[in-house]
Design an enzyme around this catalytic site. Structure first.
Site, PDB file in Angstrom:
ATOM      1  N   ASP A  12      20.506 -14.056  22.338  1.00  0.00           N
ATOM      2  CA  ASP A  12      21.546 -13.172  21.794  1.00  0.00           C
ATOM      3  C   ASP A  12      22.100 -13.680  20.464  1.00  0.00           C
ATOM      4  O   ASP A  12      23.257 -13.432  20.132  1.00  0.00           O
ATOM      5  CB  ASP A  12      22.712 -12.995  22.778  1.00  0.00           C
ATOM      6  CG  ASP A  12      22.245 -12.620  24.159  1.00  0.00           C
ATOM      7  OD1 ASP A  12      21.408 -11.724  24.261  1.00  0.00           O
ATOM      8  OD2 ASP A  12      22.723 -13.237  25.139  1.00  0.00           O
ATOM      9  N   LYS A  15      18.934 -12.106  16.627  1.00  0.00           N
ATOM     10  CA  LYS A  15      17.549 -12.088  16.114  1.00  0.00           C
ATOM     11  C   LYS A  15      17.154 -10.693  15.681  1.00  0.00           C
ATOM     12  O   LYS A  15      16.451 -10.517  14.696  1.00  0.00           O
ATOM     13  CB  LYS A  15      16.562 -12.544  17.204  1.00  0.00           C
ATOM     14  CG  LYS A  15      16.724 -13.975  17.624  1.00  0.00           C
ATOM     15  CD  LYS A  15      15.749 -14.338  18.727  1.00  0.00           C
ATOM     16  CE  LYS A  15      15.998 -13.600  20.029  1.00  0.00           C
ATOM     17  NZ  LYS A  15      17.267 -13.913  20.691  1.00  0.00           N
ATOM     18  N   GLY A  39      17.187  -7.938  24.616  1.00  0.00           N
ATOM     19  CA  GLY A  39      17.875  -6.757  24.113  1.00  0.00           C
ATOM     20  C   GLY A  39      18.236  -6.988  22.672  1.00  0.00           C
ATOM     21  O   GLY A  39      19.061  -7.828  22.370  1.00  0.00           O
ATOM     22  N   HIS A  40      17.550  -6.298  21.791  1.00  0.00           N
ATOM     23  CA  HIS A  40      17.884  -6.432  20.377  1.00  0.00           C
ATOM     24  C   HIS A  40      18.717  -5.231  19.965  1.00  0.00           C
ATOM     25  O   HIS A  40      18.270  -4.094  20.097  1.00  0.00           O
ATOM     26  CB  HIS A  40      16.623  -6.457  19.523  1.00  0.00           C
ATOM     27  CG  HIS A  40      15.890  -7.761  19.605  1.00  0.00           C
ATOM     28  ND1 HIS A  40      16.512  -8.955  19.832  1.00  0.00           N
ATOM     29  CD2 HIS A  40      14.591  -8.045  19.453  1.00  0.00           C
ATOM     30  CE1 HIS A  40      15.621  -9.919  19.839  1.00  0.00           C
ATOM     31  NE2 HIS A  40      14.444  -9.392  19.619  1.00  0.00           N
ATOM     32  N   GLN A 222      14.810 -14.071  23.861  1.00  0.00           N
ATOM     33  CA  GLN A 222      15.672 -15.120  24.435  1.00  0.00           C
ATOM     34  C   GLN A 222      15.890 -16.239  23.407  1.00  0.00           C
ATOM     35  O   GLN A 222      15.947 -15.943  22.230  1.00  0.00           O
ATOM     36  CB  GLN A 222      15.095 -15.666  25.751  1.00  0.00           C
ATOM     37  CG  GLN A 222      15.156 -14.663  26.909  1.00  0.00           C
ATOM     38  CD  GLN A 222      13.924 -13.796  27.001  1.00  0.00           C
ATOM     39  OE1 GLN A 222      12.818 -14.244  26.756  1.00  0.00           O
ATOM     40  NE2 GLN A 222      14.106 -12.552  27.353  1.00  0.00           N
TER      41      GLN A 222
HETATM   42  P1  GDP Z   1      19.561 -10.602  19.745  1.00  0.00           P
HETATM   43  O1  GDP Z   1      19.003 -10.311  21.094  1.00  0.00           O
HETATM   44  O2  GDP Z   1      19.372 -12.037  19.365  1.00  0.00           O
HETATM   45  O3  GDP Z   1      19.122  -9.648  18.694  1.00  0.00           O
HETATM   46  O4  GDP Z   1      21.116 -10.446  19.858  1.00  0.00           O
HETATM   47  P2  GDP Z   1      21.948  -9.157  20.332  1.00  0.00           P
HETATM   48  O5  GDP Z   1      21.370  -7.957  19.689  1.00  0.00           O
HETATM   49  O6  GDP Z   1      22.108  -9.176  21.783  1.00  0.00           O
HETATM   50  O7  GDP Z   1      23.358  -9.513  19.754  1.00  0.00           O
HETATM   51  C1  GDP Z   1      23.601  -9.506  18.455  1.00  0.00           C
HETATM   52  C2  GDP Z   1      24.776  -8.566  18.198  1.00  0.00           C
HETATM   53  O8  GDP Z   1      25.504  -9.052  17.132  1.00  0.00           O
HETATM   54  C3  GDP Z   1      24.352  -7.173  17.803  1.00  0.00           C
HETATM   55  O9  GDP Z   1      25.300  -6.249  18.244  1.00  0.00           O
HETATM   56  C4  GDP Z   1      24.352  -7.245  16.281  1.00  0.00           C
HETATM   57  O10 GDP Z   1      24.523  -6.028  15.645  1.00  0.00           O
HETATM   58  C5  GDP Z   1      25.515  -8.123  16.058  1.00  0.00           C
HETATM   59  N1  GDP Z   1      25.457  -8.926  14.846  1.00  0.00           N
HETATM   60  C6  GDP Z   1      24.358  -9.518  14.297  1.00  0.00           C
HETATM   61  N2  GDP Z   1      24.728 -10.218  13.218  1.00  0.00           N
HETATM   62  C7  GDP Z   1      26.072 -10.073  13.092  1.00  0.00           C
HETATM   63  C8  GDP Z   1      27.043 -10.607  12.188  1.00  0.00           C
HETATM   64  O11 GDP Z   1      26.731 -11.357  11.285  1.00  0.00           O
HETATM   65  N3  GDP Z   1      28.331 -10.261  12.417  1.00  0.00           N
HETATM   66  C9  GDP Z   1      28.722  -9.453  13.427  1.00  0.00           C
HETATM   67  N4  GDP Z   1      30.020  -9.178  13.537  1.00  0.00           N
HETATM   68  N5  GDP Z   1      27.842  -8.927  14.296  1.00  0.00           N
HETATM   69  C10 GDP Z   1      26.540  -9.245  14.131  1.00  0.00           C
END
Ligand code: GDP
Length: 436
Positions: A12, A15, A39-40, A222
């Site tokens: 999370d 990515k 979940g992206h 992950q």
């Molecule tokens: P992933 O599985 O690693 O892609 O992570 P998730 O998608 O579960 O969580 C990332 C969340 O953080 C998403 O809702 C993104 O839109 C949000 N996000 C990513 N980068 C940033 C950031 O720099 N600032 C903020 N406030 N939100 C971000």
């Protein structure tokens, strides 16, 4: 130059946004492990999209997305995701490929997942009960069913035999219902009609793509600390989320990987059970959760939040051979007066500067913190490092020092444009300078 993008913490890390941002510079995006438990979340033009199994590169026309042999594929989940993309105008024709060697998640895997977690009771792992662990168990147990096996669905064929035996084992375990193996095969026959045009030999496909000079991004799901070998076992996922997983999970040589970019939040989160030394269980943790919207993209579960753990990220730099970090969610820390960075652990009277391999010992570790000043003003949307408040620049520099890798990318908001691309050699080497 190819690029591997993976999580440097407990998943999370954001990515999805980083992969999405870099995708225009690549022809192929290839997923190498995990299942639809990932979940992206990607925001594009103010629209929110959550992708679980399909690489987020699918949102970019012209980019081919490959689901590698190291991924476990639930055909129901795959086609439900495809069906959700179509009304959004995303055309997947010829752009979505699935390895013939990827293992399938079948209905009994989902049931066995729920059962196994219930049996663990107090010692539960906190899995998303989607059958991913049991599908990997069958793979390693050499009784799994692979995508390519669907080519022969005859009642006496190898697939039907495997399904029959696996369903019989399921029926012995699950007392209150009986599953019919024929029904599982019938459902697979329906999925095969849609799946067949997508199937490729992922190793051969990538070898040809690389030889033709097409650039490939390898996408991990992950995070490093959830890797089956290198994570906080047993509170881990069932596959190799680390960079080595890209080689085995796609059938490429390690030298094809090129640059490795680790995505890390400017703080730490974790979903599910298992040790998390920098966890904040008080009001400060709650604040991080609220301002960072730390709720699982797949499950909606609240994430456990805490300070940046540089020991864990330093470990991720080592086991993945990270060339650089992408630090995300800096803006979430805007309101804090002071910030802590964990630079070592205290455990049984000793100071540890490296992650212990023993999870019980790791669970007993308490963080050694270094305190830095907060910046107390918004950073959201800032695109130049020099425009960050001095304290925020200091914070990033300190994260780089203690983690042992440069922060090539800093994310200051969820939108694609809310990004700082540092003019350093890593960004140039990965040729991802986005024309700046
Ligand atoms: P992933 O599985 O690693 O892609 O992570 P998730 O998608 O579960 O969580 C990332 C969340 O953080 C998403 O809702 C993104 O839109 C949000 N996000 C990513 N980068 C940033 C950031 O720099 N600032 C903020 N406030 N939100 C971000």
């Amino acid at each position: 130059m190819n690029l591997c993008v993976l999580g440097a913490q407990w998943g999370d890390e954001g990515k999805g946004k980083i992969v999405d941002l870099l995708t225009p510079h690549f022809s192929v995006v290839a997923r190498y492990q995990g299942g639809h438990n990932a979940g992206h979340t990607v925001y594009t033009g103010g629209r929110k999209m959550v992708l679980h199994l399909i690489p987020s590169g699918i949102l970019h026309p012209g980019v081919t997305c490959l689901i590698g042999n190291g991924v476990v594929v639930d055909p129901r989940a795959l086609f439900s995701e495809v069906d959700d993309l179509v009304p959004l105008g995303v055309d997947i024709t010829g752009r979505l490929l699935v390895s013939d060697r990827a293992h399938l998640i079948l209905p009994y895997h989902r049931e066995l997942d729920v059962l196994a977690e219930a049996r663990r009771g107090e010692r539960k792992i906190g899995t998303t009960p989607r059958g991913i662990g049991p599908a990997y168990e069958d793979k390693i147990g050499r009784r799994g069913v692979r995508v390519g096996d669907l080519a022969d669905l005859s009642p006496q064929g190898p697939l039907a035999n495997a399904v029959r035996e696996n369903v019989a084992a399921r029926n012995r375990l699950v007392g209150d219902s009986v599953m019919r193996w024929q029904q599982v095969v019938e459902e697979l026959a329906e999925h095969w009609i849609r799946l067949r045009p997508l199937v490729v030999d992922s190793s051969l496909y990538l070898a040809n793509a690389i030889r033709e000079g097409r650039r490939v991004m390898f996408e991990g799901a992950q995070g490093t600390l959830l890797d089956i070998d290198h994570g906080t076992y047993p509170f881990v996922t069932s596959s190799n989320a680390t960079a080595g997983g890209a080689a085995t999970g796609l059938g490429i040589g390690p030298k094809a990987i090129g640059t490795v970019l680790g995505v890390a939040k400017a703080y730490t989160t974790r979903v599910g059970e298992g040790p998390l030394p920098t966890e904040l269980t008080d009001e400060r943790g709650e604040r991080l959760r609220e301002s960072g919207q730390e709720y699982g993209a797949s499950t909606g579960r609240p994430r456990r939040c805490g300070w940046f753990d540089a020991v864990a990220v330093r470990y991720a730099v080592r086991v993945n051979g990270l060339d650089a970090l992408a630090i995300t969610k800096l803006d979430v820390l805007d309101d804090l007066d002071t910030l802590e960075i964990c630079t070592a652990y205290r455990c049984a009277g000793q100071t540890l500067t490296e992650m212990p391999g023993d999870t019980t010992q790791f669970a007993a570790c308490t963080p050694v913190y270094e305190t830095l000043s907060g910046w107390g003003r918004p950073t959201r949307g800032i695109t130049q490092f020099a425009d960050l408040p001095a304290e925020a620049r200091q914070y990033i520099r300190r994260l780089e020092d203690v983690s042992g890798a440069p922060a090539a990318i800093i994310s200051t908001g969820s939108d694609r444009d809310h990004t700082i691309l540092r003019d350093d050699s890593i960004v140039r080497r990965a040729a991802v300078a986005l024309g700046q």
